[in-house]
Design a protein around this motif. Structure first.
Motif, short mmCIF file in Angstrom:
data_model
loop_
_atom_site.label_atom_id
_atom_site.label_comp_id
_atom_site.label_asym_id
_atom_site.label_seq_id
_atom_site.Cartn_x
_atom_site.Cartn_y
_atom_site.Cartn_z
N LEU A 175 0.82 -1.20 0.00
CA LEU A 175 0.00 0.00 0.00
C LEU A 175 0.86 1.26 0.00
O LEU A 175 0.55 2.24 -0.69
CB LEU A 175 -0.92 -0.01 1.23
CG LEU A 175 -2.02 1.05 1.27
CD1 LEU A 175 -2.91 0.95 0.04
CD2 LEU A 175 -2.85 0.91 2.55
N TRP A 212 2.43 1.64 -3.43
CA TRP A 212 1.40 2.08 -4.39
C TRP A 212 1.13 3.57 -4.24
O TRP A 212 1.01 4.29 -5.23
CB TRP A 212 0.12 1.29 -4.14
CG TRP A 212 -1.03 1.76 -4.99
CD1 TRP A 212 -1.33 1.40 -6.27
CD2 TRP A 212 -2.04 2.71 -4.60
NE1 TRP A 212 -2.45 2.05 -6.70
CE2 TRP A 212 -2.91 2.86 -5.70
CE3 TRP A 212 -2.28 3.42 -3.43
CZ2 TRP A 212 -4.01 3.71 -5.66
CZ3 TRP A 212 -3.38 4.27 -3.38
CH2 TRP A 212 -4.23 4.41 -4.49
N SER A 213 1.03 4.06 -3.00
CA SER A 213 0.75 5.48 -2.78
C SER A 213 1.89 6.35 -3.30
O SER A 213 1.65 7.43 -3.85
CB SER A 213 0.52 5.75 -1.29
OG SER A 213 1.69 5.49 -0.53
N ARG A 214 3.12 5.90 -3.14
CA ARG A 214 4.26 6.66 -3.66
C ARG A 214 4.21 6.75 -5.19
O ARG A 214 4.56 7.77 -5.77
CB ARG A 214 5.57 5.99 -3.24
CG ARG A 214 5.96 6.20 -1.79
CD ARG A 214 7.36 5.62 -1.59
NE ARG A 214 7.83 5.73 -0.23
CZ ARG A 214 8.39 6.82 0.29
NH1 ARG A 214 8.50 7.92 -0.45
NH2 ARG A 214 8.84 6.84 1.53
N LEU A 234 0.25 8.73 -6.09
CA LEU A 234 -0.09 10.05 -5.58
C LEU A 234 1.03 11.06 -5.84
O LEU A 234 2.21 10.74 -5.67
CB LEU A 234 -0.34 9.98 -4.06
CG LEU A 234 -1.47 9.07 -3.59
CD1 LEU A 234 -1.52 9.06 -2.07
CD2 LEU A 234 -2.81 9.51 -4.16
N TRP A 242 -0.23 16.10 -2.32
CA TRP A 242 -0.09 15.48 -1.01
C TRP A 242 1.29 15.75 -0.43
O TRP A 242 2.25 15.95 -1.17
CB TRP A 242 -0.30 13.96 -1.10
CG TRP A 242 -1.65 13.57 -1.60
CD1 TRP A 242 -2.00 13.27 -2.88
CD2 TRP A 242 -2.84 13.43 -0.82
NE1 TRP A 242 -3.34 12.97 -2.96
CE2 TRP A 242 -3.88 13.04 -1.71
CE3 TRP A 242 -3.14 13.58 0.53
CZ2 TRP A 242 -5.17 12.82 -1.27
CZ3 TRP A 242 -4.43 13.35 0.97
CH2 TRP A 242 -5.43 12.98 0.07
N VAL A 280 1.85 9.36 3.45
CA VAL A 280 2.56 8.08 3.42
C VAL A 280 2.86 7.60 4.85
O VAL A 280 2.74 6.41 5.15
CB VAL A 280 3.87 8.20 2.61
CG1 VAL A 280 4.59 6.86 2.54
CG2 VAL A 280 3.59 8.73 1.22
N ILE A 318 -0.29 6.17 6.33
CA ILE A 318 -0.56 4.84 5.78
C ILE A 318 0.32 3.81 6.48
O ILE A 318 -0.14 2.71 6.84
CB ILE A 318 -0.33 4.82 4.25
CG1 ILE A 318 -1.39 5.66 3.54
CG2 ILE A 318 -0.34 3.38 3.72
CD1 ILE A 318 -1.14 5.83 2.05
#
Length: 332
Positions: A162, A165-167, A170, A191, A196, A199
């Protein structure tokens, strides 16, 4: 446990107000708390937990007060061990000290929500299927083994799917700005790295809940006591993080002590499951009456004794290591 409903709601309402006050204070003035502020916070929450236990003693009797204290001590000890991971996360993402309190508070709120869900699900499952204790007990024994023999391998934080994926998906700024989730950059809202970090904290809280909830179910089956023990253990965690500081590194035997406590509770759960057995392939589906039951006073003695020995031994070893290092540097 026979406690008036208005008392339960009154306690939960008071805890919500305390948590809301924390959110309001930190939201208005993000800062790194002083040693005095952290000390008063920890003492205050510990005092509240002790007073709550006395209230349980008065309203419901010694058995349930003992269950609360045993559950609170276990959850508090696990929370201290979890601070190691929080320290690693803060260091890994280079979170400025003035924003770390905000991250911790959000992490505590997430942990309370997750644990509330787990407690409700666990209580419903146990009420219908006592054999769930076999699963809880086996999981705690597995966790105890990993904590005792693989703890050092797990101290290095690894980014999960997760986070990666966010890195990748986003748009994230390079710095934390004013500590909020969103910021303006080149006329666009993007963001900050704070998203991060949250998360990482949230997914870590989820993993912690898998350890802590089965452990406290081994000490009490009362959802109200389980939830309040978790609340009192988590509420002072933010102040404890700043108060302990470098002391965390000196608790070298903490993971071993916690592994012993978890193994003890795991065995206790399995014994209870055998004593109230309903599985058809175990003793023909009948209860095994000769299996001993572990009284709550013995659980309290084991938990307090283990934590005391662990703390003293840790401080002795770390103090001795520091002395030897100082002597060797002086000699050279």
């Amino acid at each position: 446990m026979d406690i008036p409903v208005w008392v339960e709601w009154g306690v939960l309402g008071t805890l919500v107000v305390l948590l809301a006050f924390d959110v309001w204070v930190i939201g208005r003035r993000p800062h790194e708390p002083s040693t005095r502020e952290s000390t008063l916070g920890v003492i205050g929450y510990v005092a509240l937990a002790l007073l709550f236990g006395l209230g349980v003693l008065w309203l419901a009797g010694g058995r349930y007060a003992g269950e609360f204290y045993a559950g609170w001590l276990t959850e508090y000890s696990l929370s201290v061990d979890n601070l190691f991971v929080f320290l690693v996360i803060m260091s890994r993402f280079k979170v400025p000290r003035q924003f770390q309190q905000k991250v911790l508070l959000i992490g505590i709120v997430l942990a309370l929500v997750l644990r509330g869900i787990f407690i409700a699900a666990g209580a419903a499952a146990i009420e219908r299927f006592i054999w769930v204790f076999f699963l809880f007990g086996g999981f705690l024994l597995y966790t105890a083994w990993n904590l005792a023999f693989h703890h050092e391998e797990e101290e290095e934080f690894k980014e999960n799917v997760l986070i990666r994926w966010s890195r990748r998906v986003l748009p994230i700024s390079k710095d934390f700005g004013d500590g909020k989730l969103r910021t303006h950059q080149n006329g666009k809202r993007i963001w900050t790295p704070m998203v991060v970090v949250l998360i990482a904290i949230g997914t870590t809280d989820l993993l912690f809940a898998f350890d802590s909830i089965p452990a406290i179910f081994g000490l009490t089956r009362e959802p109200f006591l389980i939830f309040t023990a978790n609340v009192f253990a988590l509420m002072g965690l933010r102040q404890l993080y700043f108060l302990l500081g470098g002391l965390l590194d000196r608790l070298v035997y903490l993971s071993i002590g916690l592994s012993f406590i978890l193994a003890f509770i795991g065995v206790k759960l399995i014994l209870e499951a055998l004593h109230e057995n309903s599985l058809p392939f175990v003793n023909g589906g009948h209860e095994i009456e000769w299996v001993p039951e572990v009284p709550i006073w013995l659980s309290l003695v084991v938990i307090i004794g283990t934590l005391a020995v662990t703390t003293v031994a840790s401080l002795w070893k770390s103090g001795r290591a520091a002395t030897q290092k100082e002597l060797s540097s002086t000699a050279s």
